[in-house]
Scaffold this motif. Structure first.
Motif, PDB file in Angstrom:
ATOM      1  N   THR A 145       0.814  -1.212   0.000  1.00  0.00           N
ATOM      2  CA  THR A 145       0.000   0.000   0.000  1.00  0.00           C
ATOM      3  C   THR A 145       0.852   1.269   0.000  1.00  0.00           C
ATOM      4  N   ARG A 146       0.184   2.355  -0.336  1.00  0.00           N
ATOM      5  CA  ARG A 146       0.777   3.698  -0.373  1.00  0.00           C
ATOM      6  C   ARG A 146       2.020   3.759  -1.262  1.00  0.00           C
ATOM      7  N   ILE A 147       1.934   3.115  -2.414  1.00  0.00           N
ATOM      8  CA  ILE A 147       2.897   3.276  -3.491  1.00  0.00           C
ATOM      9  C   ILE A 147       2.113   3.467  -4.781  1.00  0.00           C
ATOM     10  N   GLU A 148       2.792   3.892  -5.844  1.00  0.00           N
ATOM     11  CA  GLU A 148       2.137   4.049  -7.137  1.00  0.00           C
ATOM     12  C   GLU A 148       2.272   2.740  -7.891  1.00  0.00           C
ATOM     13  N   GLY A 149       1.141   2.065  -8.158  1.00  0.00           N
ATOM     14  CA  GLY A 149       1.156   0.816  -8.902  1.00  0.00           C
ATOM     15  C   GLY A 149       0.822  -0.370  -8.016  1.00  0.00           C
ATOM     16  N   HIS A 150       0.949  -1.561  -8.590  1.00  0.00           N
ATOM     17  CA  HIS A 150       0.493  -2.787  -7.937  1.00  0.00           C
ATOM     18  C   HIS A 150       1.663  -3.739  -7.720  1.00  0.00           C
ATOM     19  N   PHE A 183       6.498  12.393   0.669  1.00  0.00           N
ATOM     20  CA  PHE A 183       6.814  12.636   2.077  1.00  0.00           C
ATOM     21  C   PHE A 183       5.562  12.868   2.912  1.00  0.00           C
ATOM     22  N   PHE A 184       4.716  13.783   2.486  1.00  0.00           N
ATOM     23  CA  PHE A 184       3.582  14.195   3.310  1.00  0.00           C
ATOM     24  C   PHE A 184       2.399  13.236   3.222  1.00  0.00           C
ATOM     25  N   HIS A 185       2.095  12.734   2.040  1.00  0.00           N
ATOM     26  CA  HIS A 185       0.875  11.947   1.860  1.00  0.00           C
ATOM     27  C   HIS A 185       1.087  10.450   2.057  1.00  0.00           C
ATOM     28  N   LEU A 186       2.230   9.925   1.613  1.00  0.00           N
ATOM     29  CA  LEU A 186       2.437   8.480   1.628  1.00  0.00           C
ATOM     30  C   LEU A 186       3.257   7.996   2.818  1.00  0.00           C
ATOM     31  N   SER A 187       4.135   8.841   3.364  1.00  0.00           N
ATOM     32  CA  SER A 187       5.060   8.371   4.394  1.00  0.00           C
ATOM     33  C   SER A 187       4.929   9.074   5.739  1.00  0.00           C
ATOM     34  N   ALA A 188       4.433  10.306   5.776  1.00  0.00           N
ATOM     35  CA  ALA A 188       4.456  11.078   7.020  1.00  0.00           C
ATOM     36  C   ALA A 188       3.648  10.422   8.130  1.00  0.00           C
ATOM     37  N   ALA A 189       2.552   9.736   7.784  1.00  0.00           N
ATOM     38  CA  ALA A 189       1.758   9.087   8.830  1.00  0.00           C
ATOM     39  C   ALA A 189       2.581   8.047   9.572  1.00  0.00           C
ATOM     40  N   SER A 205      -6.161   2.193  11.243  1.00  0.00           N
ATOM     41  CA  SER A 205      -7.296   3.020  10.834  1.00  0.00           C
ATOM     42  C   SER A 205      -6.993   4.506  10.959  1.00  0.00           C
ATOM     43  N   ARG A 206      -5.975   4.856  11.757  1.00  0.00           N
ATOM     44  CA  ARG A 206      -5.604   6.266  11.918  1.00  0.00           C
ATOM     45  C   ARG A 206      -4.252   6.585  11.280  1.00  0.00           C
ATOM     46  N   ARG A 207      -3.466   5.560  10.967  1.00  0.00           N
ATOM     47  CA  ARG A 207      -2.129   5.765  10.415  1.00  0.00           C
ATOM     48  C   ARG A 207      -2.230   5.954   8.907  1.00  0.00           C
ATOM     49  N   ASN A 208      -2.752   7.114   8.519  1.00  0.00           N
ATOM     50  CA  ASN A 208      -2.978   7.434   7.110  1.00  0.00           C
ATOM     51  C   ASN A 208      -3.131   8.939   6.988  1.00  0.00           C
ATOM     52  N   LEU A 209      -3.389   9.403   5.783  1.00  0.00           N
ATOM     53  CA  LEU A 209      -3.472  10.844   5.569  1.00  0.00           C
ATOM     54  C   LEU A 209      -4.603  11.474   6.366  1.00  0.00           C
ATOM     55  N   MET A 210      -5.747  10.801   6.466  1.00  0.00           N
ATOM     56  CA  MET A 210      -6.864  11.358   7.223  1.00  0.00           C
ATOM     57  C   MET A 210      -6.524  11.427   8.705  1.00  0.00           C
ATOM     58  N   TYR A 240      16.145   8.469   2.418  1.00  0.00           N
ATOM     59  CA  TYR A 240      15.506   9.008   1.210  1.00  0.00           C
ATOM     60  C   TYR A 240      14.524  10.115   1.575  1.00  0.00           C
ATOM     61  N   HIS A 241      13.809   9.963   2.694  1.00  0.00           N
ATOM     62  CA  HIS A 241      12.825  10.974   3.089  1.00  0.00           C
ATOM     63  C   HIS A 241      13.501  12.321   3.329  1.00  0.00           C
ATOM     64  N   HIS A 242      14.575  12.313   4.081  1.00  0.00           N
ATOM     65  CA  HIS A 242      15.343  13.526   4.366  1.00  0.00           C
ATOM     66  C   HIS A 242      15.856  14.141   3.065  1.00  0.00           C
TER      67      HIS A 242
END
Length: 478
Positions: A11-16, A109-115, A126-131, A333-335
């Motif tokens: 999850t939280r990557i581009e593609g399958h 960084f912000f949408h896929l990994s920051a959580a 259920s909370r470890r996501n963008l929402m 990589y995030h830094h």
């Protein structure tokens, strides 16, 4: 008894993709693999198309980094035409590519990994996501949304639209930049600087929280590769030389990017649709010629950042392993992405002041003068190559797309083996451990839609059904 753990989908990557982890009889990790399960065939259905169409067609490979594909295709066209493009066109291509990097890095960084980074790898799913991030750290989530908007807006002001722009063309670009659009871009930059500086301020908290992950998330020696400027060896995203550096920081090889195939080759494995590029000169060694590209690699291979704020951050980055040392952990990589966003904003600001930027001459005209052309640039995930062979009418006869995500394939597989082997013991694991393994892939921010190639024949099953649903006939191929 041995067993297999499957993470499907990643999850939280581009593609399958799917991850499989094989445990031995003692419950220890024997192997782990990153399987790219989607099938795409851009290299095949581009054959027979005109070189003039390629920037528009290949931009459709990806909705996140279409600008980089379009620019690489246009540069391959430049080489086939045998032209030098006007200075204003080169500046505009550079700005658009850097703006695309800003929006892509902000998404990662912000949408896929920051959580994960700010709420914990083992936090409540259920909370470890963008929402969940919007609820707990709204300033961070909203800053990421705004930063991505800034990058996309700059692309649209330069190229006419932010997604799949048909703007870069062989010989230059279709439209010049207006003075009004230049001013609008300048007004966007202060917000971008404020957000990325604030994000860099989060790193102390992130590093304090994730000490166990830092040493296990892809921390191993490898080569690093990417573009650097030809004279100063600075961060470079559009031109320069292709440099390979080892884990000790020694330059192993430099060559013109259009001769990439002298250094890089690819091989296939039957368990993934993504190829495995490798460095030719080290294919016989234990890592099979593994090298890494992208933000981490670019900061490791350059001699300097070339802009004041990014240079200060680069010095701090390298202090993670001791002054001047290569940073080998993929967690970083995030830094590196945040430093690259800062650098991109600075470079765009510099180019806005270039007196040639608003020149109306943005396209050179020529016919087909070469039967092969290689285009390249640094895409958000690493160096990207478009290699075309055409007939005398400019119709593509053969092409190779060497995608950054594919170049990281060997390293991604080694990363998940390292994480799984560190955290899975005696056959015991938890959702948090599996998320850590997934996050090892997120560090690389892979774009699998860009990177998949055909290997053999795609599995296919066809069912012939009667109107009432009765199975009349069936055919399949493996």
């Amino acid at each position: 008894m041995s067993r297999t753990i499957t993470i499907d989908p990643v999850t939280r990557i581009e593609g399958h993709a799917t991850i499989t982890i094989r445990l031995d009889d003692a419950g220890e990790v024997a192997d782990a693999r990153f399987h790219v399960t989607e099938f795409r065939g851009f290299e095949q259905f581009c054959v027979g198309r005109s070189i003039w169409e390629m920037p528009g067609i290949t931009a459709r490979i990806c909705g996140i980094c279409p600008v980089s594909h379009s620019i690489s295709a246009a540069r391959a066209g430049d080489a086939i035409l045998g032209v030098s493009i006007p200075p204003a066109a080169a500046l505009l291509r550079r700005i658009a590519n850097l703006a695309s990097l800003i929006q892509s890095h902000a998404l990662s960084f912000f949408h896929l990994s920051a959580a994960d980074l700010l709420m914990g790898m083992a936090g409540e799913p259920s909370r470890r996501n963008l929402m969940g991030l919007l609820a707990s750290r709204p300033e961070v989530a909203r800053g990421g949304i705004r930063l991505r908007q800034i990058g996309q807006r700059i692309v649209s002001l330069v190229a006419g639209e932010s997604i799949h722009p048909s703007w870069a063309v062989p010989g230059g670009v279709r439209e010049p930049l207006s003075a009004a659009h230049r001013e609008q871009i300048a007004l966007l930059l202060p917000d971008g600087f404020a957000i990325v500086r604030s994000a860099l301020g989060l790193l102390e908290e992130i590093y304090d929280r994730h000490g166990a992950e830092i040493s296990a998330f892809g921390d191993f020696p490898s080569l690093f590769a990417g573009l650097v400027s030809e004279v100063e060896g600075e961060l470079e995203y559009y031109d320069g030389v292709l440099r390979f550096v080892d884990a000790g920081g020694t330059v192993v090889e430099e060559l013109p990017p259009e001769h990439y195939d002298l250094a890089i080759d690819e091989r296939a494995e039957p368990w993934s649709y993504m190829l495995f590029p490798y460095y030719r000169s080290r294919v016989g060694e234990g890592d099979g010629g593994m090298f890494r590209v992208g933000p981490l690699a670019r900061l490791n291979i350059c001699d300097a950042a070339g802009t004041p704020e990014a240079e200060r951050e680069l010095v701090r980055f390298r202090d993670l392993r001791g002054r001047g040392r290569t940073v080998t952990g993929s967690f970083h990589y995030h830094h590196a992405r945040l430093i690259e966003i800062l650098h991109a904003l600075e470079r765009i600001g510099e180019m806005l002041d270039d007196p040639e930027l608003l020149d109306r001459h943005v396209r050179s005209d020529a016919g087909i003068n070469q039967e092969r052309g290689v285009g390249f640039c640094e895409a958000p995930r690493g160096v990207l190559f478009h290699d075309y062979e055409v007939d005398p009418d400019g119709i593509v006869r053969r092409l190779n797309l060497l995608i950054a995500t594919g170049q990281n394939n060997l390293a991604m597989n080694r990363t998940i083996r390292q994480i799984a082997g560190t955290f899975i013991r005696g056959g015991k694991f938890s959702e948090g451990i599996l998320n850590r393994i997934e996050h090892g892939i997120r560090c690389y921010d892979p774009c699998l839609s860009c990177a998949t190639h055909a290997y053999g024949r795609m599995p296919l099953r066809v069912l012939l059904l009667a109107p009432d649903g009765t199975l009349l006939d069936e055919a399949a191929r493996g």
